[in-house]
Write an enzyme that holds these catalytic residues in place. Structure first.
Site, PDB file in Angstrom:
ATOM      1  N   ALA A  60       0.858  -1.180   0.000  1.00 21.18           N
ATOM      2  CA  ALA A  60       0.000   0.000   0.000  1.00 21.18           C
ATOM      3  C   ALA A  60       0.896   1.232   0.000  1.00 21.18           C
ATOM      4  O   ALA A  60       2.077   1.138   0.333  1.00 21.18           O
ATOM      5  CB  ALA A  60      -0.870  -0.020   1.247  1.00 21.18           C
ATOM      6  N   GLY A  99       0.462  -5.145   0.825  1.00 25.16           N
ATOM      7  CA  GLY A  99      -0.679  -5.119  -0.077  1.00 25.16           C
ATOM      8  C   GLY A  99      -0.320  -5.644  -1.459  1.00 25.16           C
ATOM      9  O   GLY A  99      -1.190  -6.161  -2.174  1.00 25.16           O
ATOM     10  N   GLU A 102      -0.637  -9.266  -1.113  1.00 28.53           N
ATOM     11  CA  GLU A 102      -2.072  -9.575  -0.952  1.00 28.53           C
ATOM     12  C   GLU A 102      -2.807  -9.499  -2.296  1.00 28.53           C
ATOM     13  O   GLU A 102      -3.727 -10.266  -2.549  1.00 28.53           O
ATOM     14  CB  GLU A 102      -2.699  -8.620   0.063  1.00 28.53           C
ATOM     15  CG  GLU A 102      -2.220  -8.909   1.488  1.00 28.53           C
ATOM     16  CD  GLU A 102      -2.700  -7.865   2.466  1.00 28.53           C
ATOM     17  OE1 GLU A 102      -2.310  -6.697   2.314  1.00 28.53           O
ATOM     18  OE2 GLU A 102      -3.481  -8.215   3.367  1.00 28.53           O
ATOM     19  N   GLU A 122       3.927  -5.754   7.087  1.00 32.96           N
ATOM     20  CA  GLU A 122       3.110  -4.734   7.747  1.00 32.96           C
ATOM     21  C   GLU A 122       3.455  -4.576   9.219  1.00 32.96           C
ATOM     22  O   GLU A 122       3.430  -3.478   9.774  1.00 32.96           O
ATOM     23  CB  GLU A 122       1.618  -5.072   7.612  1.00 32.96           C
ATOM     24  CG  GLU A 122       1.044  -4.846   6.226  1.00 32.96           C
ATOM     25  CD  GLU A 122       1.161  -6.041   5.299  1.00 32.96           C
ATOM     26  OE1 GLU A 122       1.993  -6.938   5.576  1.00 32.96           O
ATOM     27  OE2 GLU A 122       0.431  -6.086   4.286  1.00 32.96           O
TER      28      GLU A 122
END
Ligand code: 3HC
Ligand code: NAI
Length: 699
Positions: A60, A99, A102, A122
């Protein structure tokens, strides 16, 4: 264009291009969603997602955290990918992190080039995987392996990722061709969509007991940190609830984490680490000198560790000692350390021996004629260091960088012993140098800009956190440490027991308390250093009399089984020793100190605010470039809890006005001038400014 969709024969190809690391900004998320929709509507047989540039998606966009989430969110994008009616294949190069990984987990197949890494880091930002990672990874590789991966944040290399089941194929050949061939194979083989959401967590891969054991272990290993425990909660939900409920639970936990002080602190450190590399006021044309072989002088505690740090990064080292005996001892210690790493399973025997083979011993200065950098790590004596630098000046080639690992000595004076002060720099490593990540790069008066550029780049290359410091007694870290260590002595003589002081600081999150650290390092080191000083140089006797008394009783710390504590000879377990309290009481009486009860809050403030106040002085003198640099020094060199962001971040969070008032109160209470708030702190408070405002005004 951040995301491109194109047809390559029967394949729909989505290419993400958001340099430098393809972070999932709002634009990228929208672009992927749009491309996936487009691909559903055409007659492509499968969809490939790949990235341009140096890496797959690194996660992210961290700079978006703490702000309102703009839709589409990553879970929405992932849901659309997973729901695709045709197989979606992720093609990974570089790193697929957070992310980014993911995103690949919502694809139906994953392939990667051999040099790629995947991971869910994370937790290192005080977060948990917030786009399905905690629900999908356990389904893919089981509870225990998923917890290991997510609570460590470890980056897993492609071949191991395939063995674990995280990816399906390690590709031969280059992207994009190899990935397109793999996708064509998938189509030809009739492989349809395969959604992780529909899979069951492998039975026997972990249960409630596994989770409990993990929680207990994490409360020690990740003491004080919230995110690792929340990751376990999410995995528990994955075990017990349907997929969509698990996703919703995970998302709620993730959003709470993004708003937490711990995550703000860790994100601050993430950006500070990258900022620190950008040294201000250097000639923009200065470029790094090439470093392909390094010399190290002194094979003692530091020299050996520094040699290992270079060998671990694949850089050959010539390690020089005074004589063969010293060299043999140093090399034997290095061999022992590598051996221990192998025994602990952290390195294979063959890797350890190839690293060790990069370190060659010598007792002859002539052997340093061709090295690109020499790091001196001999005794902390100006005379000895000057002798060494004179000799280096004679033997080293023009353009070689000459560095000192001194902890306190004046790098300008050392540089002046050579005919080339522009090539001299401080490279201050921390013990154990093969493990500790901090590297203070000390810029002396004449150090050339390209030497600084080289030192910062080299620090990153050997996986350290390089921080620029100016010349002063103790540079950034040890200069601050003096104030902190002084408070430990003063709190003790005023009536706090060693375990109360250490307890107050470890409860705050420090890796160890100051007195336990003293015992570990050996109380004789400071004692010997003080012997060379006059009474005036030694300063207030209350700040060292207890340590001196203990040394004179033969209590040198862990190595003699006793110091501020007593140590079990077998286990090294530490215990409180009433004899020490008696020593403290006698010293208090001798120095006319009336003892009292100190509460933990006072102990904590006196230690941490001593660091903060000195940090402000260091900033205003220009010894550190930025508050974030000071934070990095304390977190990576002195065990300050990373989830508090370092002393300067802590001060900002607490409020500079509150810190200033507390310092003034300490000054009143003690009558000591050193508690008066540093002028820069006072100025910021008076002007209602933050440290960020001040940084902006310095540009
Ligand atoms: N978001 C925003 N910026 C990022 C970023 C990210 N995820 N990752 C890196 N950057 C920026 C850096 O700040 C740096 O900016 P600068 O040039 O202005 O200083 C630039 O990208 C290059 O980064 P590095 O200097 O770190 O480049 P390296 O090549 O040394 O390392 C990397 C590349 C391994 C990808 C490293 O940058 C990294 O580890 N990045 C963070 C990965 C991460 O933690 N991802 C998880 C994010 S949280 C998440 O995804 C939540 C999700 O679960 C919902
Ligand atoms: P040490 O005493 O363990 O090792 C010094 C080594 O240098 C000895 O093996 C000695 O034989 C060798 N030596 C002395 N003079 C020499 C010469 N002229 N030529 C070649 N070798 C010579 O000392 P340590 O702890 O490794 O410290 C070295 C330097 O690193 C000091 O300046 C110290 O202040 C600094 N330092 C020490 C840290 C620590 O935690 N020990 C941390 C950071 C810096």
């Amino acid at each position: 264009m951040l995301v491109k969709y194109e047809r390559i024969d029967e394949l729909g190809v989505i290419t993400i291009s958001n340099p430098p690391v393809n972070a999932l900004s709002h634009g990228v998320r929208s672009g992927i969603l749009e491309a996936v929709k487009q691909a559903q509507a055409d007659d492509s047989k499968a969809i490939v997602i790949l990235c341009e540039g140096r890496t797959f998606v690194a996660g992210a966009d961290i700079s978006e955290f703490g702000k309102p989430i703009q839709e589409p969110s990553l879970p929405q994008v992932n849901a659309a990918i997973e729901a695709s009616v045709k197989p979606v294949i992720a093609a990974i190069h570089g790193t697929a992190l957070g992310g980014g990984f993911e995103l690949t987990l919502s694809c139906h197949y994953r392939c990667a080039v051999p040099s790629a890494f995947v991971g869910l880091p994370e937790v290192t930002l005080g977060l948990l995987p917030g786009a399905g990672g905690t629900q999908r990874v356990p389904r893919l590789i089981g509870v225990k392996a998923a917890l290991d991966m997510m609570t460590s944040g470890e980056k897993v290399p492609a071949d191991r990722a395939r063995d674990l089941g995280l990816i399906d194929r390690v590709l031969e050949g280059d992207l994009p061709e190899a990935a397109l061939d793999y996708a064509r194979d998938c189509v030809a083989g009739g492989l349809g969509v395969r959604r992780i959401r529909d899979m069951q967590i492998p039975v026997d891969s972990g249960d409630e007991q596994t989770l409990d054991a993990y929680r207990k272990q994490l409360s020690k290993r990740k003491r004080g940190q919230e995110a690792p425990q929340r990751i376990v909660d999410c995995v528990e939900t994955a075990l017990n609830k349907p997929f969509d409920e698990g996703l919703a639970f995970e998302r709620a936990q993730f959003v709470e984490c993004t708003q937490s002080g711990q995550s703000a602190a860790l994100r601050h450190l993430f950006f500070a680490e990258r900022q620190a590399l950008k040294v201000r006021n250097l000639n923009p044309d200065a470029s790094a000198r090439e470093i392909s072989r390094v010399g190290i002088i002194g094979a003692g505690t530091m020299g050996g560790g520094i040699a290992m740090a270079f060998a671990n990064a694949g850089i050959p080292v010539t390690l020089l000692e005074l004589n063969q005996d010293g060299l043999d001892r140093g090399l034997a210690l290095i061999a022992k350390n590598y051996g221990r790493t192998v025994t602990r399973g952290k390195l294979s025997a063959s890797e350890a021996s190839s690293r060790q083979a990069l370190i060659t011993g010598s007792t002859n200065y002539e052997d340093l004629g061709a090295v690109d950098l020499v790091i001196e790590a001999v005794f902390e004596s100006m005379d000895v260091k000057k002798q060494v630098f004179r000799r280096l000046d004679e033997v080293c080639r023009t353009g070689a960088i000459l560095a000192t690992n001194t902890s306190y000595l004046d790098v300008n004076e050392i540089a002046a012993a050579t005919s080339r002060p522009e090539d001299v720099v401080g490279l201050h490593f921390f013990s154990p140098a093969n493990i500790m990540r901090l590297l203070e790069v000390v810029q002396a008066e004449h150090t050339a800009d390209d030497v600084i550029v080289t030192a910062m780049a080299l620090g990153k290359r050997i996986r350290k956190v390089p921080v620029l410091a100016g010349v002063c007694y103790g540079f950034i870290g040890n200069r601050m440490l003096r104030q902190y260590a002084k408070e430990a002595q003063l709190c003790m003589i005023e009536g706090a027991a060693p375990d109360q002081i250490d307890g107050a600081l470890t409860d705050f999150g420090m890796a160890m308390g100051p007195l336990a650290v003293g015992d570990l390092a050996g109380l004789d080191i400071g004692y010997k250093a003080r012997q060379a000083l006059t009474d005036e140089q030694k300063g207030d006797p209350r700040t060292y009399c207890i340590a001196d008394a203990l040394v004179e009783m033969g209590r040198l710390g862990q190595k003699t089984g006793a110091g501020y504590y007593r140590y079990d000879p077998e286990t090294r377990a530490r215990s409180f020793d009433p004899e020490v309290l008696e020593v403290i009481r006698c010293e208090a009486e001798r120095h006319g100190v009336v003892q009292r009860t100190l509460n933990n809050e006072e102990i904590l403030d006196r230690h941490i605010l001593a660091l903060v106040n000195e940090g402000f002085r260091i900033l205003e003198e220009g010894i550190a470039q930025r508050p974030g640099d000071i934070d990095l020094v304390y977190v990576h060199g002195y065990g300050f809890p990373s989830y508090r962001g370092g002393p300067m971040f802590y001060a900002s969070q607490r409020g500079l006005d509150v810190v200033c008032q507390r310092l003034e109160a300490l000054a009143d209470q003690s009558g000591e001038r050193y508690w008066e708030p540093a002028p820069l702190l006072k100025q910021l408070v008076d002007q209602g400014q933050s440290l960020d405002d001040w940084m902006n005004s310095q540009r």
